[in-house]
Design a protein around this motif. Structure first.
Motif, short mmCIF file in Angstrom:
data_model
loop_
_atom_site.label_atom_id
_atom_site.label_comp_id
_atom_site.label_asym_id
_atom_site.label_seq_id
_atom_site.Cartn_x
_atom_site.Cartn_y
_atom_site.Cartn_z
N TYR A 36 43.99 35.05 41.49
CA TYR A 36 45.43 34.56 41.58
C TYR A 36 45.49 33.34 40.85
O TYR A 36 44.40 32.60 40.62
CB TYR A 36 45.78 34.29 43.24
N GLN A 38 47.47 29.43 40.66
CA GLN A 38 48.63 28.67 41.63
C GLN A 38 48.80 27.57 40.75
O GLN A 38 47.84 26.45 40.47
CB GLN A 38 47.70 28.44 42.95
N ARG A 42 53.31 25.38 44.38
CA ARG A 42 53.72 26.73 44.05
C ARG A 42 52.81 27.55 45.23
O ARG A 42 51.62 27.18 45.46
CB ARG A 42 53.62 27.30 42.91
N GLY A 43 53.31 28.90 45.46
CA GLY A 43 52.37 29.65 45.78
C GLY A 43 51.35 30.35 44.98
O GLY A 43 51.98 30.45 43.77
N PRO A 44 50.27 31.13 45.30
CA PRO A 44 49.47 31.79 44.53
C PRO A 44 50.40 32.90 44.00
O PRO A 44 51.17 33.57 44.58
CB PRO A 44 48.45 32.17 45.17
N PHE A 46 49.84 36.67 41.68
CA PHE A 46 48.52 37.45 41.42
C PHE A 46 48.41 37.62 40.08
O PHE A 46 49.56 37.99 39.28
CB PHE A 46 49.17 38.93 42.10
N LEU A 89 42.34 31.15 41.89
CA LEU A 89 41.84 31.61 43.11
C LEU A 89 41.25 33.14 43.08
O LEU A 89 41.87 33.90 42.50
CB LEU A 89 42.95 31.42 44.28
#
Lengths: 112, 113
Positions: A36, A38, A42-44, A46, A89
């Protein structure tokens, strides 16, 4: 204990070079491994998924390898661009379970 | 909805208070995850729902934390007697099935003062 470690907290590379990020895991039996991206605040998001029986997966400038013997995944960004600067990540989905566990992340900076 | 929605986006609360954080997953996604992320760290797993049931709540740090998903869609993470150490970004994600990507919300930034 179970661990998912990513090679370094921060990685700086020159624009145009290939960035290589490492994800090592201990005491997991992953059926799937995911990467992922990020960005701050913000959110991760994909990027790629690779299965335990796959060695390599590609998507545009991205390449992921998965070595279940070494318990390691490598994530490559070729021809890197400043816009690739972000935290990356890795995450594992275990065999027989559906929960998703994340590594510590590597902050990549691509220098123009 | 088009994506995973989390509310509120920011929450400031006093130590000892009770808070609820809401997650509205992508319609039809049966799997729902809650994570907690501190600055400079990866997302720390808290709890995973498959449908209405908590399939794995092993990441909840203590009994002050509880989460529900009564109808298999919206989920609420509840924190009792908040402590300053609970301050973090709480992320929610959903996915359609095993071995597929997880879609994340923007997170709720919780600050306990």
């Amino acid at each position: 204990s179970q661990k998912i470690e990513q090679n370094s907290e921060a990685l700086n590379i020159q624009e145009g070079k290939t960035a290589t990020l490492t994800c090592n895991y201990t005491n997991y039996s992953p059926a799937y491994l995911q990467w992922y991206r990020q960005d701050p605040g913000r959110g991760p998001v994909f990027l790629l998924l690779i299965r335990e029986n796959e060695k390599e997966k590609r998507k545009e400038r991205l390449k992921v390898t998965f070595d279940t013997t070494l318990k390691q995944s490598l994530f490559h960004i070729t021809a890197s661009q400043p816009a690739d600067s972000a935290t990356y990540l890795c995450a594992l989905e275990q065999t027989g379970a559906n929960n998703l566990f994340f590594g510590t992340g590597t902050r990549l900076t691509v220098i123009p | 909805g088009a994506g995973v929605s989390q509310t509120p986006s920011n929450k400031v609360t006093e130590k000892g208070k009770y808070v609820e954080l809401r997650c509205d997953p992508i319609s039809g996604h049966t799997a729902l995850y809650w994570y907690r992320q501190s600055l400079g760290q990866g997302p720390e797993f808290l709890i995973y729902f498959q449908g209405t049931g908590a399939a794995d709540d092993s990441g909840l740090p203590n009994d002050r934390f509880f989460a529900v998903r009564p109808e298999g869609s919206v989920s609420t993470l509840k924190i009792q007697r908040t402590e300053r150490g609970d301050s973090a970004v709480y992320l929610c994600a959903s996915s359609s099935r095993r071995g597929t990507e997880a879609f994340f919300g923007q997170g709720t930034r919780l600050t306990v003062v």
